[in-house]
Enzyme design. Structure first.
Site, short mmCIF file in Angstrom:
data_model
loop_
_atom_site.label_atom_id
_atom_site.label_comp_id
_atom_site.label_asym_id
_atom_site.label_seq_id
_atom_site.Cartn_x
_atom_site.Cartn_y
_atom_site.Cartn_z
CG ASP A 167 57.45 64.36 -4.78
OD1 ASP A 167 57.24 63.15 -4.60
OD2 ASP A 167 58.48 64.94 -4.39
CE LYS A 203 60.51 67.92 -4.94
NZ LYS A 203 60.59 68.57 -3.61
#
Length: 295
Positions: free
Chosen positions: A136, A11
């Site tokens: 996350d 990401k």
């Protein structure tokens, strides 16, 4: 199913603000996560009992501390420990580069082991398990390609993905652990109170050009202060005409998004790989694929 394969995508944080440190010692943030095509690959096989892990491509540390192993145990415990799993992990996402590789491996394992169990756990429960593993992990388990996140990073609002765009990731031989980066930020901001509000509208996240005008990454000042070579590399990347360039999460990788592959490839040629590893990839315009059964 007896065996599944799943990709664990990296990401980017399109922007990242550290808002405050709460009473528990954790930091409250706001950020936008975006998936990359760059991914690790996991193959997860049912076994009689227990959890084993085989890793190729990188040193991920002690097995018992690995997030994928902890994720597998969480799902197995929740489903009655009726079987075990063998995890084969092929690492392609650089370690300690701010790209979320370990968290993504954990999320992929949650999905894979749940699939082997017959999908008894709904996605929100898997995301809850993920939040216990890392801030996350819920994003990677959320079936989103682009999301606004706040709290510790575990509270999410899914956003319509941007078009896929070429990305160049630069990874110098500088590893930054997230707790270290937060500690450096704390040292520069002793006793700082809550940050002021920011108003985001859909237009701010509607095109790569508008994303490039968003605020930066609050880790950049403390991390660049400790590692001047990262600042120099950032400045070189910024001169290659990207839409957007930032430190990846808490570092030590850097990433830039370009209008086309030619600009990205020219940037890679100009930077070279003498002092850093370069990875050509692109952003994803759709969520990651779920576990695929294997023979």
């Amino acid at each position: 199913m007896e065996r599944v394969r799943i990709a664990a995508h990296a990401k980017l944080n399109l922007f990242l603000r550290i808002l405050a440190r709460d009473s528990t010692g954790y930091h409250q943030i706001e950020t936008v996560f975006a998936l990359l095509e760059l991914a690790d690959e996991l193959t997860v096989t049912r076994t009689a009992a227990g959890v084993s892990l085989t890793v190729t491509g990188a040193d991920t540390g002690p097995v018992d501390e690995n997030l994928a192993v902890r994720a597998a145990r969480a799902v197995l415990d929740a489903t009655g420990n009726k079987f075990g799993v063998a995890i084969e992990l092929v690492k392609r996402v650089p370690v300690r580069a701010g790209l979320g590789g370990g968290s993504s491996d954990a999320a992929a394992t949650l999905l894979a082991v749940n699939a082997l169990a017959g999908n008894p756990l709904p996605r929100p429960e898997l995301m809850h398990f993920g939040a216990r593993l890392g801030a996350d992990v819920p994003f990677f388990a959320s079936d989103a390609a682009l999301a606004l996140a706040w709290g510790r990073g575990e509270r999410l609002f899914r956003i319509e993905p941007l078009p896929a765009a070429p990305v160049l990731v630069a990874v110098p031989p500088i590893a930054v652990a997230t707790p270290e980066a937060y500690r450096w930020w704390d040292e520069l901001n002793p006793g700082s109170g809550p940050r002021g509000p920011v108003v985001l509208d859909r237009a701010a996240l509607g095109t790569w050009g508008s994303v490039g005008r968003l605020g930066g990454n609050d880790f950049e000042i403390p991390v660049f202060g400790r590692h001047p070579a990262l600042r120099t590399l950032y400045e070189r990347l910024a001169q290659t005409h990207p839409y957007w360039v930032r430190l990846c999460g808490s570092g030590g990788g850097l990433a830039a998004v370009y209008a086309n592959e030619r600009l990205r490839d020219d940037a890679a040629l100009g930077l070279g790989e003498h002092a850093q590893r370069l990875i050509k990839t692109e952003t994803r315009a759709r969520p990651g694929d779920g576990p695929a059964p294997l023979p």
